[in-house]
Structures are given as structure tokens and as C-alpha cells.
Write an enzyme that holds these catalytic residues in place. Structure first.
Site, PDB file in Angstrom:
ATOM      1  CD  GLU A  25      -2.851  -1.114   2.416  1.00 33.62           C
ATOM      2  OE1 GLU A  25      -3.732  -0.236   2.466  1.00 33.62           O
ATOM      3  OE2 GLU A  25      -2.681  -1.955   3.308  1.00 33.62           O
ATOM      4  CB  SER A 157      -5.765  -0.947  -0.315  1.00 37.55           C
ATOM      5  OG  SER A 157      -5.396   0.163   0.463  1.00 37.55           O
ATOM      6  CE1 TYR A 223      -7.210   4.255  -1.616  1.00 41.81           C
ATOM      7  CE2 TYR A 223      -6.941   1.955  -2.261  1.00 41.81           C
ATOM      8  CZ  TYR A 223      -7.051   2.917  -1.274  1.00 41.81           C
ATOM      9  OH  TYR A 223      -7.002   2.544   0.038  1.00 41.81           O
ATOM     10  NE  ARG A 262     -12.783   2.947   6.316  1.00 42.70           N
ATOM     11  CZ  ARG A 262     -11.748   2.680   5.513  1.00 42.70           C
ATOM     12  NH1 ARG A 262     -10.820   3.578   5.288  1.00 42.70           N
ATOM     13  NH2 ARG A 262     -11.662   1.491   4.928  1.00 42.70           N
ATOM     14  CG  ASP A 264     -14.337  -0.697   6.098  1.00 40.72           C
ATOM     15  OD1 ASP A 264     -14.571   0.499   6.369  1.00 40.72           O
ATOM     16  OD2 ASP A 264     -13.278  -1.072   5.560  1.00 40.72           O
ATOM     17  CD  GLU A 277     -11.073  -4.709   5.749  1.00 42.38           C
ATOM     18  OE1 GLU A 277     -10.005  -4.064   5.706  1.00 42.38           O
ATOM     19  OE2 GLU A 277     -11.381  -5.578   4.912  1.00 42.38           O
ATOM     20  CG  ASN A 279      -9.517  -0.116   7.683  1.00 41.13           C
ATOM     21  OD1 ASN A 279      -8.809  -0.657   6.857  1.00 41.13           O
ATOM     22  ND2 ASN A 279     -10.832  -0.282   7.701  1.00 41.13           N
ATOM     23  N   GLY A 283      -7.033   5.736   5.021  1.00 35.88           N
ATOM     24  CA  GLY A 283      -6.576   6.733   4.063  1.00 35.88           C
ATOM     25  C   GLY A 283      -6.876   8.149   4.520  1.00 35.88           C
TER      26      GLY A 283
END
Length: 316
Positions: A25, A157, A223, A262, A264, A277, A279, A283
Site C-alpha cells: 500500500e 486496500s 482509488y 475506521r 467497515d 474489518e 482499520n 486513508g
């Protein structure tokens, strides 16, 4: 809105914004780190670029940095290893600690903990490279509903992820995922909408709903594609928004996550939420999800960057 207690720029000392690194990443990390560095400099903070792929972390001591803003995504920055190294060096850093970073990075360990605590997450199976038998794929598909997601345990990602709907596809996808990790998560596919909730200092920011015409919300959708749509407000009712925020805080805390991050989710057709998951270093480009949620909560990107920096003060 999450408030940021203002301190004089000098109170933070010399700040290293750590980004780049050697993970898969790296390119995303470069974007996040440059955006945060620019933002902190605009606030008058003595911030500097630091890429651990280019110089040894012991340079942090030699160059007399006071603290580190970790903007490394993936392995080597988000999995607890850099956090442990910084603790040994005695340098405060942002976000989750060693344990929280390691647990959140590992999708399998995350799901096992959530499942143990009774938090909602999709059914799953685990494939281990050293003992994987391709002949088991048909039975796995039958147990998980004949439509699954294959995910390397410790990549972000959406790298190495594949959606499959046959035993033959599953066997191929697992072998592809083994290129990234020796442990692979095989997860029941939840048909519905994908959401994400950003967390900042124990508070949930407004949820975001993502929509893509692609097979799933993959690396390209995140992205590269112009066709991905983001909805913030997400369209949930006030009750559902509260439910999702509370679940996000519980899920993050269960994994020892702290500071910012974060979570999800998927929401099925019946309105039920399932944890995907966590994070710990999401980002942070101007177009990323956390800044989008912060903006909806009334925070400028500079406010958010400063709030992330301030999580390092907890370890001061």
C-alpha cells in the site's frame, strides 16, 4: 462534531509524518502522508517527511523528533511492528498501540474476537497455506452459501481479494491470496450495501455508504474509478445511524483500537449490519473516507489532521 483542543504549534515539538514504507500500500500511503504533512505545515507545526523505506527509524532519535504521525498503510506500519519499535525508542506516536494495531490488521483474529463477543460478522472459514486442500472447496462453498469473498488475512486496500461463486474459482482465488499471506479468510458474501464508520477519540463520525458498479468495492473502485459513488449522509434513519455508531465503537474497542480509525460493514437486505474489518491507519487524502465523514461533522481537513496528531499526546 468532535472538538480539537488547540495547543500552540510549538507544543508538539518536531513532528515526523511517517509515510511511504515498503508495503503493498506504499502508493496510497504516499498520498495520505503528503496530504497530512501539507495540512500540519499550514498550521505552523514543525512537521517533516519521514519515509522508513529511505532511512532507518533510529534517525528519529538522531534528528530529535518529538513524536510521529503514522501514515503508513499495511504491513510494517499498521500491524503493530512500527508501533513496537517506536515504543522501544521512547517516541510517542499516533493511533492504536501495538496490540490494537496487530489485532485490527488481522482480519481473521478480528472476526474471531467479534464472534466470541457476540458482535455480528459474516460466517467464515480459514485456509492455511501449509495444509490447504483444494478438494475441500466444494464443501466450503456449500457451508458458506455458494458465494464468498476471499481475503488475505493481513492486507488492506482490498489487495488480493476476490469474489467467487464456484469451487473451482475458490481454489484459484485462495492460491492467489496465498501470494500475499499464509492465512486466508473465506467469508460468506453479504448481498446488500457497504458502509463505513470513522472513529475519532471514542466518537463515531457520520456513516458513509459506498456504491460501485464493479463486482465489489475493490482497489480500483477505491482509488482509480470515477464510477464509485459515496453518500454522506448515508441515508440511514437516525436510529440506524445510532446503532451503527455504537456497534463501531464496540467493535474497535474489542480489538484494543484507540485514537482514531475506521470500521467497515455490510448491511443485508433485511437491514442487519455485519462487521467486515477494522482499520487503524485509514486513508487520509482529501478524497478519503475519514476526511469525508469529518467534513460532514463540521471538521476541516486541517482540524482532522490536528486531531490525529493529538492522539500522540496521550502517550506523551
Amino acid at each position: 462534531m468532535t472538538n480539537v483542543n488547540p495547543l500552540a504549534p510549538s507544543a508538539y515539538g518536531k513532528v515526523a509524518v511517517m509515510f511511504g514504507g515498503k508495503s503493498a500500500e506504499r502508493e496510497v500511503s504516499l498520498l495520505s502522508g503528503n496530504a497530512v504533512l501539507k495540512s500540519l505545515l499550514s498550521l505552523g507545526i514543525d512537521a517533516h517527511r519521514f519515509d522508513p523505506a529511505e532511512q532507518a527509524i533510529t534517525e528519529l532519535l538522531k534528528q530529535q523528533f518529538s513524536r510521529v504521525v503514522i501514515m503508513l498503510h499495511g504491513r510494517g506500519g499498521e500491524d503493530g511492528t512500527m508501533q513496537g519499535a517506536l515504543q522501544l525508542l521512547g517516541i510517542p506516536y499516533t493511533g492504536s498501540g501495538v496490540l490494537g494495531s496487530a489485532l485490527c490488521m488481522d482480519k481473521i483474529k478480528s472476526k474471531q474476537i467479534w464472534q466470541t463477543l457476540g458482535l455480528p460478522t459474516a460466517q467464515y472459514e480459514i485456509a492455511v497455506k501449509s495444509s490447504f486442500d483444494a478438494g475441500s472447496c466444494e464443501a466450503i462453498m456449500a457451508r458458506l452459501g455458494n458465494e464468498v469473498m476471499v481475503k488475505p488475512a493481513q492486507e488492506g486496500s482490498s489487495i488480493g481479494m476476490t469474489k467467487v461463486n464456484s469451487a473451482q474459482q475458490l481454489a484459484t482465488a485462495i492460491q492467489d491470496a496465498f501470494k500475499y499471506d499464509e492465512h486466508v479468510l473465506i467469508e460468506q458474501f453479504i448481498q446488500g450495501s457497504e458502509f463505513t464508520v470513522s472513529l475519532l477519540n471514542g466518537q463515531a463520525l457520520p456513516s458513509i455508504r459506498m456504491s460501485t458498479p464493479r463486482v465489489f468495492y475493490d482497489y480500483t473502485a477505491k482509488y482509480q474509478a470515477d464510477s464509485t459513488q459515496y453518500f454522506c449522509p448515508s441515508g440511514l434513519s437516525a436510529e440506524q445511524e445510532q446503532e451503527l455508531g455504537t456497534l463501531s465503537i464496540k467493535a474497535f474497542s474489542a480489538l484494543s483500537g484507540s485514537g482514531w480509525g475506521r470500521i467497515d460493514f455490510m448491511q443485508d437486505k433485511g437491514g442487519n449490519f455485519y462487521l467486515l474489518e477494522a482499520n487503524t491507519v485509514p486513508g487520509m487524502t482529501e478524497k478519503s473516507l475519514v476526511p469525508m465523514a469529518a467534513k460532514q461533522a463540521g471538521m476541516r481537513f486541517s482540524d482532522l489532521s490536528l486531531a490525529v496528531l493529538q492522539t500522540s499526546m496521550e502517550r506523551g
